[in-house]
Motif scaffolding. Structure first.
Motif, PDB file in Angstrom:
ATOM      1  N   SER A   3       1.027  -1.194  -0.170  1.00 59.18           N
ATOM      2  CA  SER A   3      -0.118  -0.130   0.130  1.00 59.18           C
ATOM      3  C   SER A   3       0.988   1.191   0.037  1.00 59.18           C
ATOM      4  CB  SER A   3      -1.005   0.258   1.230  1.00 59.18           C
ATOM      5  OG  SER A   3      -0.184  -0.041   2.560  1.00 59.18           O
ATOM      6  N   ILE A   4       0.489   2.215  -0.884  1.00 57.36           N
ATOM      7  CA  ILE A   4       1.267   3.495  -0.938  1.00 57.36           C
ATOM      8  C   ILE A   4       0.639   4.506   0.166  1.00 57.36           C
ATOM      9  CG2 ILE A   4       1.735   5.244  -2.405  1.00 57.36           C
ATOM     10  CD1 ILE A   4       2.907   2.688  -3.286  1.00 57.36           C
ATOM     11  N   VAL A   5       1.219   5.002   1.160  1.00 61.05           N
ATOM     12  CA  VAL A   5       0.711   5.670   2.135  1.00 61.05           C
ATOM     13  C   VAL A   5       1.463   6.996   2.299  1.00 61.05           C
ATOM     14  CG1 VAL A   5       0.376   5.913   4.622  1.00 61.05           C
ATOM     15  CG2 VAL A   5       0.187   3.619   3.567  1.00 61.05           C
ATOM     16  N   VAL A   6       0.861   7.938   2.217  1.00 60.62           N
ATOM     17  CA  VAL A   6       1.417   9.433   2.300  1.00 60.62           C
ATOM     18  C   VAL A   6       1.197  10.053   3.893  1.00 60.62           C
ATOM     19  CG1 VAL A   6       0.865  11.859   1.420  1.00 60.62           C
ATOM     20  CG2 VAL A   6       0.659  10.149  -0.239  1.00 60.62           C
ATOM     21  N   GLN A   7       2.271  10.262   4.108  1.00 60.22           N
ATOM     22  CA  GLN A   7       2.061  10.948   5.480  1.00 60.22           C
ATOM     23  C   GLN A   7       2.767  12.368   5.326  1.00 60.22           C
ATOM     24  OE1 GLN A   7       3.125   6.982   8.186  1.00 60.22           O
ATOM     25  NE2 GLN A   7       4.450   8.726   8.482  1.00 60.22           N
ATOM     26  N   GLU A  57       5.913   4.647  11.776  1.00 62.96           N
ATOM     27  CA  GLU A  57       7.107   4.252  11.270  1.00 62.96           C
ATOM     28  C   GLU A  57       7.527   2.687  11.541  1.00 62.96           C
ATOM     29  OE1 GLU A  57       8.699   5.711   8.918  1.00 62.96           O
ATOM     30  OE2 GLU A  57       7.347   7.551   8.925  1.00 62.96           O
ATOM     31  N   SER A  58       6.928   2.103  12.330  1.00 62.57           N
ATOM     32  CA  SER A  58       7.408   0.807  12.842  1.00 62.57           C
ATOM     33  C   SER A  58       6.739  -0.171  11.550  1.00 62.57           C
ATOM     34  CB  SER A  58       6.816   0.194  14.042  1.00 62.57           C
ATOM     35  OG  SER A  58       5.349   0.192  13.840  1.00 62.57           O
ATOM     36  N   ARG A  59       5.735   0.338  10.731  1.00 66.44           N
ATOM     37  CA  ARG A  59       5.185  -0.241   9.953  1.00 66.44           C
ATOM     38  C   ARG A  59       5.817  -0.163   8.270  1.00 66.44           C
ATOM     39  NH1 ARG A  59      -0.831   1.673  10.779  1.00 66.44           N
ATOM     40  NH2 ARG A  59      -0.297   2.173  13.084  1.00 66.44           N
ATOM     41  N   THR A  60       6.778   0.817   8.202  1.00 69.18           N
ATOM     42  CA  THR A  60       7.289   1.309   6.947  1.00 69.18           C
ATOM     43  C   THR A  60       8.410   0.052   6.355  1.00 69.18           C
ATOM     44  OG1 THR A  60       7.316   3.665   7.368  1.00 69.18           O
ATOM     45  CG2 THR A  60       8.762   2.771   5.906  1.00 69.18           C
ATOM     46  N   GLU A  61       8.089  -0.285   5.167  1.00 70.56           N
ATOM     47  CA  GLU A  61       8.650  -1.405   4.477  1.00 70.56           C
ATOM     48  C   GLU A  61       9.655  -0.857   3.491  1.00 70.56           C
ATOM     49  OE1 GLU A  61       9.171  -4.389   5.678  1.00 70.56           O
ATOM     50  OE2 GLU A  61       7.597  -4.135   7.311  1.00 70.56           O
ATOM     51  N   ALA A  62       9.134   0.118   2.876  1.00 66.54           N
ATOM     52  CA  ALA A  62      10.007   0.946   1.833  1.00 66.54           C
ATOM     53  C   ALA A  62       9.564   2.611   1.886  1.00 66.54           C
ATOM     54  CB  ALA A  62       9.534   0.472   0.564  1.00 66.54           C
ATOM     55  N   THR A  92      16.757   5.492  11.931  1.00 72.64           N
ATOM     56  CA  THR A  92      18.066   5.503  11.147  1.00 72.64           C
ATOM     57  C   THR A  92      18.427   4.105  10.484  1.00 72.64           C
ATOM     58  OG1 THR A  92      18.820   7.682  12.434  1.00 72.64           O
ATOM     59  CG2 THR A  92      20.107   6.406  11.079  1.00 72.64           C
ATOM     60  N   ARG A  93      18.278   3.118  11.650  1.00 77.44           N
ATOM     61  CA  ARG A  93      18.715   1.860  11.099  1.00 77.44           C
ATOM     62  C   ARG A  93      17.429   1.236  10.171  1.00 77.44           C
ATOM     63  NH1 ARG A  93      19.790   1.790  16.773  1.00 77.44           N
ATOM     64  NH2 ARG A  93      17.936   0.914  17.299  1.00 77.44           N
ATOM     65  N   ARG A  94      16.330   1.661  10.570  1.00 77.78           N
ATOM     66  CA  ARG A  94      15.228   1.019   9.604  1.00 77.78           C
ATOM     67  C   ARG A  94      15.303   1.978   8.219  1.00 77.78           C
ATOM     68  NH1 ARG A  94      10.186  -0.804   9.458  1.00 77.78           N
ATOM     69  NH2 ARG A  94      10.363  -1.603  11.669  1.00 77.78           N
ATOM     70  N   TYR A  95      15.646   3.086   8.082  1.00 77.33           N
ATOM     71  CA  TYR A  95      15.784   3.779   6.729  1.00 77.33           C
ATOM     72  C   TYR A  95      16.726   3.311   6.218  1.00 77.33           C
ATOM     73  CZ  TYR A  95      12.020   7.240   7.588  1.00 77.33           C
ATOM     74  OH  TYR A  95      10.829   7.720   7.921  1.00 77.33           O
ATOM     75  N   ASN A  96      17.926   2.769   6.709  1.00 69.50           N
ATOM     76  CA  ASN A  96      19.017   2.269   5.943  1.00 69.50           C
ATOM     77  C   ASN A  96      18.887   1.001   5.557  1.00 69.50           C
ATOM     78  OD1 ASN A  96      21.008   4.537   6.005  1.00 69.50           O
ATOM     79  ND2 ASN A  96      21.494   4.081   8.204  1.00 69.50           N
ATOM     80  N   ARG A  97      18.101   0.173   6.226  1.00 69.21           N
ATOM     81  CA  ARG A  97      17.763  -1.151   5.741  1.00 69.21           C
ATOM     82  C   ARG A  97      16.794  -1.190   4.489  1.00 69.21           C
ATOM     83  NH1 ARG A  97      13.660  -4.206   7.069  1.00 69.21           N
ATOM     84  NH2 ARG A  97      13.120  -3.086   8.869  1.00 69.21           N
ATOM     85  N   ILE A  98      15.668  -0.596   4.723  1.00 65.93           N
ATOM     86  CA  ILE A  98      14.720  -0.643   3.825  1.00 65.93           C
ATOM     87  C   ILE A  98      14.873  -0.127   2.290  1.00 65.93           C
ATOM     88  CG2 ILE A  98      12.870  -0.780   5.506  1.00 65.93           C
ATOM     89  CD1 ILE A  98      12.277   2.184   4.857  1.00 65.93           C
ATOM     90  N   ARG A 138       6.113   3.998   2.254  1.00 62.14           N
ATOM     91  CA  ARG A 138       5.815   5.524   2.868  1.00 62.14           C
ATOM     92  C   ARG A 138       6.372   6.426   1.892  1.00 62.14           C
ATOM     93  NH1 ARG A 138       3.552   4.659   5.532  1.00 62.14           N
ATOM     94  NH2 ARG A 138       4.370   3.745   7.631  1.00 62.14           N
ATOM     95  N   VAL A 139       5.352   7.523   1.835  1.00 59.27           N
ATOM     96  CA  VAL A 139       5.718   8.816   1.044  1.00 59.27           C
ATOM     97  C   VAL A 139       5.849   9.978   2.088  1.00 59.27           C
ATOM     98  CG1 VAL A 139       5.355  10.317  -0.767  1.00 59.27           C
ATOM     99  CG2 VAL A 139       4.669   7.872  -1.052  1.00 59.27           C
TER     100      VAL A 139
END
Length: 203
Positions: A3-7, A57-62, A92-98, A138-139
């Motif tokens: 799903s494309i989610v705009v925040q 953000e715990s649900r952000t996969e990309a 930071t760890r999540r954003y680097n990983r996905i 996430r957008v």
């Protein structure tokens, strides 16, 4: 299917530009940057907004970003310390990983790990991503990209954090000429700080 989610952090007059800091986005001479962070610092003593963002953000996969937002993110989350304490280090760890998917015809520096260019046909590339198994893509920011996605009916959900602020200038999430979009309100929560968090899905 993903799903494309705009925040977005958004003012009452629809401005989404530069909420995070004075130098986050000065395009067009915008000099009111940091308005959302300043408001939260002064009014959100319970950190309600922070807890909501942490849950989202715990649900952000990309991440799906336009060029300018990608540059902002790569210059912050892409270089910050992954070992920082608390939510800063965790995100930071999540954003680097996905994976990070970027809509750009001119970007050449994709050194931030797991960055992928979408290519010349952005709607087609995003539609393919959306059709793949996965979670939330996430957008953040990326107003031009959001308009393109809306034109092709590719946005599944908007999560909007409304601040009781009127700026009178700045980039808007829904500017003049934005595609007609019919949405259903699925959740609305007023915080003690005066901020209102609303979630809308395609109807």
């Amino acid at each position: 299917m993903s799903s494309i989610v705009v925040q977005a952090f958004i003012t009452l007059d629809g401005v989404v530009q530069g909420g995070g800091g004075p130098d986050e986005d000065r395009e067009g001479g915008f000099d009111l940057g940091g308005w959302s962070m300043d408001y939260d610092r002064e009014n959100d003593t319970l950190n309600e907004a922070g807890a909501i963002i942490e849950d989202w953000e715990s649900r952000t996969e990309a991440l799906l970003l336009g060029r300018k937002t990608y540059d902002i993110f790569a210059g912050s989350w892409g270089v910050w310390d992954e070992n920082a304490e608390g939510f800063m280090g965790e995100l930071t760890r999540r954003y680097n990983r996905i994976p990070k998917y970027v809509a750009s015809r001119s970007l050449t520096d994709t050194s931030w790990k797991n960055t992928h260019l979408l290519g010349p046909d952005v709607p087609e590339a995003v539609a393919k991503l959306r059709d793949e198994p996965g979670g939330e893509i996430r957008v953040w920011g990326s107003t031009q990209l959001i308009r393109t996605l809306a034109e092709h009916d590719l946005i599944d959900e908007y999560r909007l954090v409304f601040y009781p602020i009127v700026l009178g200038t700045g980039k808007k999430l829904f500017p003049e000429g934005f595609p007609v979009s019919r949405l259903a309100l699925v959740e609305c929560r007023a915080l003690a700080s005066g901020v209102v968090v609303s979630t809308y899905r395609r109807s």
